[in-house]
Every structure is written in C-alpha cells, then in structure tokens.
Design a protein around this motif. Structure first.
Motif, PDB file in Angstrom:
ATOM      1  N   LEU A   1       0.858  -1.262   0.041  1.00 21.65           N
ATOM      2  CA  LEU A   1       0.039  -0.100   0.151  1.00 21.65           C
ATOM      3  C   LEU A   1       0.834   1.181  -0.176  1.00 21.65           C
ATOM      4  N   VAL A   2       1.958   1.234   0.779  1.00 18.69           N
ATOM      5  CA  VAL A   2       2.718   2.599   0.759  1.00 18.69           C
ATOM      6  C   VAL A   2       3.535   2.647  -0.589  1.00 18.69           C
ATOM      7  N   GLY A   3       3.952   1.448  -1.224  1.00 23.60           N
ATOM      8  CA  GLY A   3       4.297   1.748  -2.372  1.00 23.60           C
ATOM      9  C   GLY A   3       3.123   2.236  -3.506  1.00 23.60           C
ATOM     10  N   VAL A   4       1.942   1.776  -3.317  1.00 23.22           N
ATOM     11  CA  VAL A   4       1.223   2.204  -4.443  1.00 23.22           C
ATOM     12  C   VAL A   4       0.978   3.691  -4.237  1.00 23.22           C
ATOM     13  N   ALA A   5       0.894   4.224  -2.948  1.00 19.17           N
ATOM     14  CA  ALA A   5       0.420   5.454  -2.532  1.00 19.17           C
ATOM     15  C   ALA A   5       1.828   6.354  -3.132  1.00 19.17           C
ATOM     16  N   GLN A   6       2.992   5.708  -2.889  1.00 15.59           N
ATOM     17  CA  GLN A   6       3.959   6.658  -3.062  1.00 15.59           C
ATOM     18  C   GLN A   6       4.059   6.942  -4.785  1.00 15.59           C
ATOM     19  N   GLY A   7       3.727   5.590  -5.403  1.00 11.69           N
ATOM     20  CA  GLY A   7       3.916   5.529  -7.069  1.00 11.69           C
ATOM     21  C   GLY A   7       2.818   6.601  -7.438  1.00 11.69           C
ATOM     22  N   LEU A   8       1.604   6.582  -6.850  1.00 10.55           N
ATOM     23  CA  LEU A   8       0.577   7.488  -7.270  1.00 10.55           C
ATOM     24  C   LEU A   8       1.003   8.910  -7.051  1.00 10.55           C
ATOM     25  N   ALA A   9       1.656   9.213  -5.628  1.00  9.01           N
ATOM     26  CA  ALA A   9       2.060  10.714  -5.469  1.00  9.01           C
ATOM     27  C   ALA A   9       2.934  11.040  -6.420  1.00  9.01           C
ATOM     28  N   VAL A  10       4.013  10.369  -6.829  1.00 10.25           N
ATOM     29  CA  VAL A  10       4.745  10.606  -7.877  1.00 10.25           C
ATOM     30  C   VAL A  10       4.275  11.140  -9.167  1.00 10.25           C
ATOM     31  N   GLY A  11       3.123  10.108  -9.384  1.00  7.18           N
ATOM     32  CA  GLY A  11       2.612  10.422 -10.587  1.00  7.18           C
ATOM     33  C   GLY A  11       1.644  11.366 -10.745  1.00  7.18           C
ATOM     34  N   VAL A  12       0.940  11.759  -9.594  1.00 14.46           N
ATOM     35  CA  VAL A  12       0.000  12.935  -9.607  1.00 14.46           C
ATOM     36  C   VAL A  12       0.982  14.166  -9.619  1.00 14.46           C
ATOM     37  N   LEU A  13       2.171  14.139  -9.038  1.00 11.83           N
ATOM     38  CA  LEU A  13       3.055  15.231  -9.131  1.00 11.83           C
ATOM     39  C   LEU A  13       3.518  15.627 -10.855  1.00 11.83           C
ATOM     40  N   LEU A  14       3.893  14.368 -11.356  1.00 11.66           N
ATOM     41  CA  LEU A  14       4.237  14.418 -12.755  1.00 11.66           C
ATOM     42  C   LEU A  14       3.072  15.162 -13.601  1.00 11.66           C
ATOM     43  N   PHE A  15       1.982  14.478 -13.343  1.00  5.57           N
ATOM     44  CA  PHE A  15       0.998  15.259 -14.092  1.00  5.57           C
ATOM     45  C   PHE A  15       0.642  16.529 -13.725  1.00  5.57           C
ATOM     46  N   GLY A  16       0.493  16.938 -12.477  1.00  2.00           N
ATOM     47  CA  GLY A  16       0.409  18.471 -12.478  1.00  2.00           C
ATOM     48  C   GLY A  16       1.481  19.368 -13.156  1.00  2.00           C
ATOM     49  N   LEU A  17       2.708  18.763 -13.155  1.00  2.90           N
ATOM     50  CA  LEU A  17       3.854  19.367 -13.839  1.00  2.90           C
ATOM     51  C   LEU A  17       3.587  19.555 -15.352  1.00  2.90           C
ATOM     52  N   LEU A  18       3.231  18.403 -15.814  1.00  2.00           N
ATOM     53  CA  LEU A  18       2.721  18.399 -17.282  1.00  2.00           C
ATOM     54  C   LEU A  18       1.723  19.276 -17.699  1.00  2.00           C
ATOM     55  N   ALA A  19       0.611  19.185 -16.759  1.00  8.92           N
ATOM     56  CA  ALA A  19      -0.531  20.216 -16.910  1.00  8.92           C
ATOM     57  C   ALA A  19      -0.074  21.646 -16.926  1.00  8.92           C
ATOM     58  N   ALA A  20       0.811  21.728 -15.913  1.00  7.69           N
ATOM     59  CA  ALA A  20       1.058  23.235 -15.898  1.00  7.69           C
ATOM     60  C   ALA A  20       2.016  23.855 -17.260  1.00  7.69           C
ATOM     61  N   TRP A  21       2.924  22.730 -17.456  1.00 13.47           N
ATOM     62  CA  TRP A  21       3.605  23.150 -18.718  1.00 13.47           C
ATOM     63  C   TRP A  21       2.799  23.183 -20.049  1.00 13.47           C
TER      64      TRP A  21
END
Lengths: 654, 468
Positions: free
Chosen positions: B154-174
């Motif tokens: 679960l921690v792994g999923v959460a961490q992966g998701l967190a990084v994914g959302v972060l990257l998506f945010g950066l992508l959206a901003a760009w």
C-alpha cells in the motif's frame, strides 16, 4: 416516355466529403446518357452509388434511385445482389483488373449466367458463345477456354461487356470503358456498345472524360463538377452551344486541328469536397464570376432543352475565351539536330536452364528519324508498337542493338554518352512515378546539374530558381516534396528537371496522357512557350492525335517497330496515305459533326512483335492487302515534300 | 580512483547503436516527410503505451551495460588492484539485491526456506523450515508477514501515485502555459482524449509503471519478490539482469543483419543479371540449412576457440560476452535472407520507375542512384522488419539457451532461467517462480515490442495510408 432509371437529389458521402451532391438525372431505355467531367468530379462515385458498391466509409446519405419500379437504396443486400448484374450491369475501366486471371473466361461468363439466368452445362456454354458472338469476339467457341492473360486488351474489354450482358441488363453502366484502350480498339469497342444498345434497347450510362467519345455516342449529356451536375442537355444542343462556363472551358482546352493559338486553360483545381463549399463551386476558376456567384448556389435554369446551373445562364458572351497568340514560326534549319539511322532494339528471348537465346523481340526494327532544332517530331502509334523504346534507346536508357545516332553533328557512342545526356533529356508519362517522393524539388533539379557538372556549383541554386519560374511554379516550390503538388504541377517539375541541363532536344513520352484536359492544355502551352523561347526540339511520343495536330511540325507513324509513314503534320493527318494511318486518323472520336468520309475500321489487334507477320506487318488487318503484301516488306514510296510511306498499295497508285 | 571502467564488446556496440539511433532521430526531425509517420506512431495510444514500457526495459538494459571493476579494499595505495568481478551501474543501484544470497530455494515473499532442514532450536535439533537470512529477517513472528507485505504494498502504491500525480501536475502546468489556456478546459480535453497526442494513455501507463516500480522497491527491501533460486540468488535480480541479454540479442543481431540484407537485397534487385543470380543462390543455400544446426555448430566452434585461448580474456564476464557477441553474429548471418528477399523485390520494382530512369538519363552513377533513389524508398521496409524481428530474436535466444547452444551458462538470461527451472518442475512441491518470473518479463517485453511494431507498420505501410 417513362424513364428506365430516375435519380433524384442523390447525395453520397465518404466520411465527411459529399462526393456526390444532389445529382438528379434520368436515363430512358435505348438511350445513352453521358456523364462528363474531369477526375475527382464524382462521376464514378455516382455510378458506384447506383450499383451500391461504394468504397469503405461511403454511403448514400439521401435521394432516390429508381430503376423501373425498384427503389434501389431501400433494397436489402440480398435482393440487391440480384439487381446487380441482373437489371443493371457495369463495365469497368481496367479490363486487366476486372477479370480473374486464374479462371477461364468461359467459366467467368458462365458464373454470371448461372446466377442471373439459372443456366448450366451445355446450355450455358451455348449462351456464353452467343454472348461472345454478339460482342464481336472472333472464334468465340475457342475463346471460351482461354485465360484472361491470353487475350489482348480489346478482347478482354469485350469479355467484360459479355459478362455484363449475361444477366440481360436493362441498364448498362460503362465507367470509362475505353480509356485504357488504343484508338483503333476503342472504335471497335464503342461500335459494339452502340450496336448492343440498339439491339437490346438497353439504357446506357456512359462515364467518360473524353468529349469526342461523348459526341459520337451519347444522346444526352450531363456535365459534373465537384460532385454536382452543372449542365444537362441533348447532345446536339450541348455541342452546338455549351452553356456552363466549365463546359465551355473544357471545349476551349481541347487541342483542335489546324489551330496554332494558345489553348485556354482552367486555372486552379477541382475544390476538395471535404471542405465547406458555399455558392457556385466553379467560382474560383470562372472567368465570368460575379459577386453573387460566391455567395449563392445557382439553381437550375431552363434554356430550351438545355438545363444549366449558372447565375449567368444565357448571358455569357458567345465568342470563345481563347486568346489567339500565334506562336513564332520556326525556321527550318539546314542541318538536323538529331539524325537517327537504322536504329534497332532487339530483346533476346531466353529459355531453359542455361538461358539459351531462342529468338528476339524486334521492339524497334530499322527506324530512321531526323529532327531540326526548334521543331517537333511526333512519333505516333498504338501501345506496344515500340515508340517508347525508340525514345529510351535514343537516350541509351536501353542499349540499342544497332544503328547510328548523330546529335548536333556528333556521333553518339557508348563512350561519349555524357555529351548526349547534356543535349537530350526526357519527360515521362506518369507525373506520380517520375519524381522521387523522398527528394525535395530542388534536389531533384540539382541532381542532373551535379551529375553532368553544368555551370559552377555556386550558380546552380539560382539556376533552379530560374527554372521554377520558367515552368510557372511558385518560388517556394523548391523546398517542398513532390506530394505537395498536383499532377499538372508535378509534370512542370519534371519538365524543369529535364531543362536543368539545358538540353537542345527533349523527348516527351506521353507527357499529358495521365492528365485532365484542362491541365493537359496548360502543359501543352508550356511546351510551346519553351520551344519558342529556347529553340528546343521535341521528340513527342504519343497516341493522342489531337495533341499531335496541335503541337507537331512533323509526324512519324509507327507500327510494330517500324515507321510506316512520315511527313509534315498537316499532310499526314489531313491526307493520310498508309491504310494504317488512315484507320488511326479516322478512329479518333471527333467533336465536330462527321462530314468526313466514312470511318475506316480495322479488324483485329496489333500482332505480337515476337512473331510479326511476314511481308508487310499490317497486311492481316489491311483492307487493301494483296498477294505481294503477304510476301515482301514494302519499300519507301516518296510522295513529295518530305512525305513518304511504306505501302505496296500506295506505290501502285502513284 | 575506486574503480576502473570495463567496456565489453557488446557494451561498445550497444552504445554505438544508441548513438546511431540518436543521430537518426536528429536527422528525421529535420525532414518533415520522415518525421510525419513517426508523428502518426506517437498519436496511436497503443503504440505510445508500448513504447513507454519498452523504454523502461531499454533504460535498465543501458544501465546494465555500463560496466566497471571495483578496487579491492586491501590493495596497496601505490599499485591498485581491482576485483575480477565485473559489475555494472545497475548492480550498484540495486545494491543489496545482488548480495543478499540465501542458502537455496525460497518462495516469493517468503521468510523461510522452501525445504525442511535440521535446525538447532532451544538446544534441540528440530527438522523445520529455517528462517531466511535476509528475506523477512526484520519480522519476529510468522503471522506478522502478511500485514507487513500488505502495508509495504500500500505504501508503494501511495508513493507511486503521489509521484504520478506530481508529474501530471507538472505536465498540466507546462501544457497550459505553453498553449496559454486555462487548466480546466485542458483537463477536460485530456479526459475526453481530445488532445493531439494520446494524453490519457501516456499518463495512465506512467502512473501504472510508477506504482508497480514503487511496490517492487518497497517489497524488495525486505523480501525476495520473486523468491530465490537453487543457489539462493534473488530471482528478481536475475530476471532484471536478463533484460540486457535479451536486448543485446534483439538489437545487435539486427546490426549484423541490416548491412547484409540491405547491400545484397538492393544490389540483387537493382543490378539484376548475374549479381542477382549469385545473391539468390547464396540465400537459397543458406535458407536450406536448418538454422539451429548452423547456430549450434558455430557456437561450439566459438566455445572451443575461447577455451583454447584463455589468456585473451581477463574476466569471466569478458568470456561470456564474447560468446554472446558470437551468438548475435551467427544469428545475424542466418537471418538476413528474409529482409534481403523483400528488398530485392522492392528494388526490382523501383528500378523501373521513371525517376530512376530520369536519373540514369542524367548519367548519375549507380552508387548515387542506389543511395538517393532506391534506399530512401525501401527504408520503411527495413524499419518495419527491424521492429518485427526484434521480438522474434528475443524469443529465439530463450529457445537456443534452453537447447544449450545459446549464451554462456554463467550469463543471466531468460533462456538460462528457463533451462534451470526445467528440472525443478518435476519436484514436489513444484518450484514455479523462476519460470513465472522469466515468462512474465519476456512476455511483457515481447508484447510491448509487438504492439509497438504494429503501430510502426501501420504508420509506414503505404497501403494503409489515410486509415485510422
């Protein structure tokens, strides 16, 4: 009279494009209705809509099609199969592709007979033979057991017609039935179609781009432009006075005999049908357009038997739009630029494991030609007569077997071929295969200059820009790839490429036969202008006699690898002496009402150059053949003024 | 310096290939007619997703191709001595995965060995499943294992998701910044799949890969995710190391195939006559020899040669590497015929086209005609066959190693893993994880390669032009 086929407001879409847009017409039994127009105007799509054989993604969006009492678009596919080939049948353009190569033609016709008339066995075979007889296939019983590859193009097209007739159709749709055929064969096939129509009282929908074919075959004519029908009328009235500006310009763009003026061209191209179109679709290309044309789509206007969709119907000036600019008369030079003697190209036929040579195809057999600077010699003949081989052998693209070529006073041998390449270049038939799709235009033009070291490397770029201007292309054309250009523009690029090395002779191998009439006119004008400007000599290889009449100073007629008649264009085309030339000239469908002597039809096809008939090659098809023709190849008979022929019959007359 | 870089033959070739590919990419980007079909590939969701998965494999493979030898800790300062073991950057990154070696088999995520042994417990000798040295060593009792695994996952999923959302945010901003649009409409068109590139697939695949990666990292820290093999080595580590072997076989073989196929195929088609006859006889003869036989014979010859000259190879890795290279060479020599035949046919057609005749009319030399007119027009065929052949070669390696004529037995490869697992399948209870791990990875790589190849073929095939 009740019409056989009635089409009302037919709209066919492929994806978002309305390829057929509100077309209405009718065809009566025993009548030929011709659909005329350039490629991309929706003629074939109309025919395929009627047959419901549209390509993937295509569908009939609205409109009615009634064949007798049958509502065609509403039929379930099961019943439609019976109508297809039964009540209406179609003959396609390419007889090579429309017959299955691995099934005997008799069986292919039998298939249609079994399906639509329920015939089988002996009865079907007899019926098939009767069909072949009716389309004029000689030796019908034997032909039933042949495969398509054993038949010539003309015979194949007859087989296609026989197959179409197998279901006793009431309506025959012929989609460019003779476009792929030679003129003498075209005349034969059109004869068959005309006769069948009268005998069987069929309705016929003839689709073609050739005004001549329409003039000789149609009862009524419909002109299509960009998916719409723009003019309709009886043949006589239409040819006497076409009313739509587009129809007018089609006439003006056609090269006609004895006319030295410039051809009218239609600027621009047929619009893309997937874009939104408002107003009259011809407006951007129309010289008469007024403000109203671009905003409001014109409705039908009746003009006593003719209908036309044009705001200016009946108000157009009657005089032609053709500008009459005489081309500079070229002086006969004293010395020929190109002198060819005894040119022979024989291809060996090899058989067996060790590839022993068992015979030769005499593609070109003892041809002599001469062209002076600034003049055009047309080399005319049917496909397979060796005219293209002559052109390629002159440029040593095919190594000639024998003969001498003298160009600009220098005898060309294998060693000094680069002299030849600087002085003579070629323009090819198909504008799509003559340009490398992966090479920019500028690179294509530079290639020749680089290879032959023409001019200083630094000046070559400027030379390219000058060439592009010369052939009428925009300045930025150089940096684009060929796919960005239309067929006509590509042919201009091909001409510019040939001119890049400043040749004195250009060999044009059917440069306009793949183009529409209006584009053909542009290219012919360009060739003439370039000749005036640069004093080029052309060897113009073609089968289109109208183009020859317009462009050429001299004509050489080829049959089975040999020249049978040669002389000044006016004389050869107006007063042909050799029976083959006579047949060729009379077989060309003409727009003008035929006041000329009866058409001479030659029987049969051109024999194979592998095994030419003994004596005069033409004697099996010749109406005047005598005993001597079967034994001895005729000598040259001089007719004065540089006009000569090889014919025993003519020799006997003089 | 605490290490000395080692460049094995295949490393050099792989990076040369990488350089070549990058140069090609640069070249293609400058030519609109070349980049157009690639843009079409990038617009296909399936192809893009597959390309991402492939990219993960490639990155692992490349990291595993940077080899070095560490300095021995006890070497004198003046004359450094280096370990005979050749390691890669990848080994360094995975760290303990390599060194945490158990005694023998253990099941995935287990905390005990797979077989009972006599263990000393409370002074008495008991026959029981002994605890693993590293796997689950942090646990006190057996019933803590399951909750611990779930927690880590679960921690792994959460961490992966967190990084994914972060990257998506950066992508959206760009993206919104670049196109000067508000975030909301951009999000809406992203969710609809209305972007000009397959945005949804890209984001989903990246998120999925991140989560999978994070879960694996979390679990691998405390357990052997895919269990251990006969000698107690972590199967996950072996499987990851095998990626490089698969990629080397799949790509370097093509490197051998291409020049042969292109030169001989185009020459046969363009020149015809006796050149054509000779080339056709060569490939007909080559085709009629059973491929496996030829490969087996050649590999044995190479093996003998290696053993006869042990002094030429300073490490075992270098020896195994030479055998891998030899395998690539031999497979390349036997597999060029298909592409050559294809190119011959195409060149036969192209040489009769008018633009080639036009070039001949200018007296352009044969070499120039081939390089400027023929080759660019057959290149799409070359490309399609490279991507299609890749997966076939990866599978061929597995089969050959299984038969015993593939890569060196000491080399990590899926074929060797399968070969090793073969005997254990007869055991009761069965040792299944080695085979499963090799199968999963190979399947993913080959499937991704095939899906990508499909996209490439559709985009480059002129007959499919204009179709979605």
């Amino acid at each position: 009279m009740k019409p056989l086929l009635r089409v009302e407001n037919l709209v066919t879409r492929i994806g978002v494009a309305r390829v057929v847009d509100g077309v209405s017409f009718h065809v009566a039994a025993g009548e030929t209705y011709a659909l005329l127009g350039e490629s991309g105007c929706g003629k074939s799509m109309t025919a395929l809509s009627l047959m419901r054989l549209l390509p993937d993604g295509g569908r009939i969006a609205s409109g009615t099609v009634r064949l007798d009492e049958t509502d065609v678009p509403a039929l379930p596919e099961r019943d439609m199969r019976r109508v297809r080939g039964g009540k209406m049948a179609m003959v396609f353009q390419e007889p090579m592709l429309a017959l299955n190569p691995v099934i005997k033609v008799g069986d292919q016709i039998g298939e249609a007979l079994a399906l639509h008339r329920g015939l089988g066995g002996r009865v079907a075979r007899d019926a098939a033979r009767a069909l072949l007889d009716s389309v004029g296939v000689p030796d019908a019983a034997r032909r039933l057991d042949t495969y398509p590859f054993e038949l010539s193009g003309g015979l194949r097209q007859r087989m296609m017609i026989a197959m179409a007739l197998a279901g006793d159709p009431e309506l025959l749709i012929a989609d460019e039935p003779t476009t792929a055929l030679d003129v003498t064969i075209q005349a034969q096939v059109l004869d068959v179609l005309r006769r069948l129509r009268t005998e069987r009282r069929m309705g016929m929908l003839l689709i073609t781009h050739d005004l001549g074919v329409v003039a000789e075959n149609a009862d009524r004519v419909g002109v299509m432009y960009a998916g719409e029908l723009v003019e309709e009328g009886a043949r006589g009235a239409f040819f006497a006075a076409p009313q739509h500006p587009y129809s007018r310009m089609l006439f003006e763009a056609l090269p006609r005999p004895g006319d030295a003026g410039r051809l009218a061209t239609i600027p621009g191209q047929v619009p893309r049908l997937d874009a939104a179109l408002s107003g009259c679709r011809f407006t951007p290309r129309c010289p008469f357009a007024i403000a109203r044309c671009s905003s409001e789509s014109p409705g039908w206007q009746d003009l006593g038997g003719q209908r036309v969709r044009c705001h200016l119907a009946g108000m157009l000036p009657m005089a032609g739009v053709r500008e009459r600019v005489a081309h500079a008369a070229t002086e006969r030079a004293s010395r020929p630029l190109l002198q060819v003697d005894g040119l022979k190209v024989h291809f060996p036929i090899r058989r067996g494991f060790i590839q022993r040579t068992v015979g030769h195809v005499r593609a070109v057999d003892d041809v002599a030609l001469s062209i002076e600077a600034g003049r055009t010699l047309a080399l005319v003949g049917e496909s397979g007569c060796g005219k293209t081989t002559v052109g390629k052998a002159l440029l040593r693209l095919i190594e000639p077997t024998a003969g001498s070529v003298v160009l600009g006073g220098e005898t060309i041998t294998a060693r000094n071929a680069s002299t030849l390449r600087r002085q003579a270049q070629m323009v090819f038939q198909d504008p799509f295969s003559s340009l490398n799709p992966r090479m920019r235009v500028v690179d294509a033009l530079l290639e020749g200059m680089d290879a032959l070291a023409v001019g200083a490397p630094a000046t070559r770029r400027d030379a390219v820009a000058r060439l592009l201007r010369q052939v009428g292309l925009p300045d930025d054309a150089g940096d684009r790839y060929p796919h960005a250009f239309s067929g006509g523009q590509r042919q201009r690029i091909a001409i510019a490429r040939a001119l890049a090395v400043s040749p004195r002779l250009v060999i044009c191998d059917e440069p306009t036969s793949a183009l529409d009439v209006s584009v053909q006119a542009q290219i012919l004008n360009l060739l003439k202008d370039l000749q005036d400007e640069l004093g080029l000599a052309y060897l113009f290889i073609t089968h289109n006699l109208a183009v020859v009449d317009y462009l050429a100073h001299d004509v050489a007629v080829m049959y089975l690898g040999r020249i049978v008649e040669q002389g000044p264009a006016g004389e050869v085309l107006r007063a042909p002496r050799h029976p083959y030339t006579q047949a060729l000239v009379s077989a060309v469908p003409r727009i003008e009402p035929q006041g000329a002597p009866a058409i001479i039809r030659v029987a049969g096809d051109q024999p194979s150059p592998l095994n030419p008939p003994p004596g005069c090659h033409f004697h099996p098809r010749c109406p005047h053949a005598s005993a001597v023709c079967r034994q001895i190849y005729p000598e040259r008979t001089d007719l004065g003024g540089g006009h000569w022929t090889r014919c025993h019959w003519v020799a006997g007359q003089t | 310096m605490s290490f000395v870089p080692v460049i094995l033959w295949t490393d050099g070739l792989i990076f040369a290939l990488l350089g070549g590919v990058l140069a090609l990419v640069w070249f293609i980007r400058r030519h609109p007619h070349l980049s157009a079909p690639w843009a079409a590939v990038a617009r296909r969701p399936m192809a893009t997703g597959a390309a991402l998965v492939l990219a993960v494999f490639v990155v692992i493979g490349l990291l595993d191709s940077l080899h070095y030898r560490a300095r021995l800790s006890d070497s004198p300062p003046g004359r450094p001595q280096y370990s005979v073991e050749v390691l890669s950057v990848f080994d360094k990154l995975v760290g303990k995965l390599r060194t945490h070696q158990e005694k023998t088999y253990s099941a995935p995520l287990a905390m005990q060995l797979y077989a009972k042994e006599f263990v000393e417990r409370d002074g008495a000798s008991v026959r029981d499943y002994p605890r693993l040295k590293y796997g689950g060593a942090h646990l006190k009792r057996a019933d803590e294992r399951m909750p611990d695994i779930v927690r880590r996952a679960l921690v792994g999923v959460a961490q992966g998701l967190a990084v994914g959302v972060l990257l998506f945010g950066l992508l959206a901003a760009w993206q919104t910044r670049r196109r000067r649009i508000a975030l909301r409409p951009w999000l809406a068109s992203w969710a609809r799949g209305g972007l000009s590139w397959p945005g949804r697939t890209l984001v989903l695949v990246v998120a999925l890969l991140l989560m999978l990666g994070a879960v694996t990292v979390r679990l691998a820290a405390g357990y052997h995710v895919f269990g251990t093999d006969k000698v107690g080595q972590d199967v996950l580590y072996i499987t990851l190391k095998s990626i490089r072997t698969g990629l080397v076989i799949g790509t370097l073989t093509t490197l051998v195939t291409l020049p042969l196929a292109i030169v001989l195929g185009v020459a046969a088609g363009y020149f015809r006559g006796w050149v054509d006859d000779v080339i056709q006889y060569v490939y007909t003869v080559l085709n009629s020899i059973p491929g496996v036989l030829l490969i087996a014979a050649s590999v044995l010859i190479v093996q003998v040669a290696i053993e006869a000259n042990p002094e030429r190879f300073d490490t075992a890795a270098a020896r195994a590497d030479i055998r891998l290279l030899a395998l690539c060479l031999i497979m390349g020599v036997t597999s060029w015929t298909g592409l050559a035949r294809l190119l011959r046919g195409e060149s036969l057609k192209l040489r009769t086209l008018d633009y080639v005749e036009a070039a001949r009319a200018f007296g352009v030399s044969h070499a120039r005609i081939i390089s400027r007119h023929i080759f660019p027009n057959v290149f799409h065929l070359v490309l399609i066959s490279i991507v299609l052949d890749f997966s076939g070669l990866v599978l061929a390696e597995a089969v050959l190693s299984y038969v015993g004529v593939g890569v060196d037995p000491s080399m990590y490869s899926w074929g060797n893993m399968i070969n090793g697992a073969r005997l254990e399948l007869a055991r009761e209870p069965v040792v299944w994880w080695q085979l499963t791990a090799a199968f999963t990875f190979m399947f993913t790589l080959v499937l991704a390669a095939n899906l990508f190849a499909d996209g490439v073929r559709d985009a480059f095939d002129p007959r499919r032009e204009g179709r979605p």
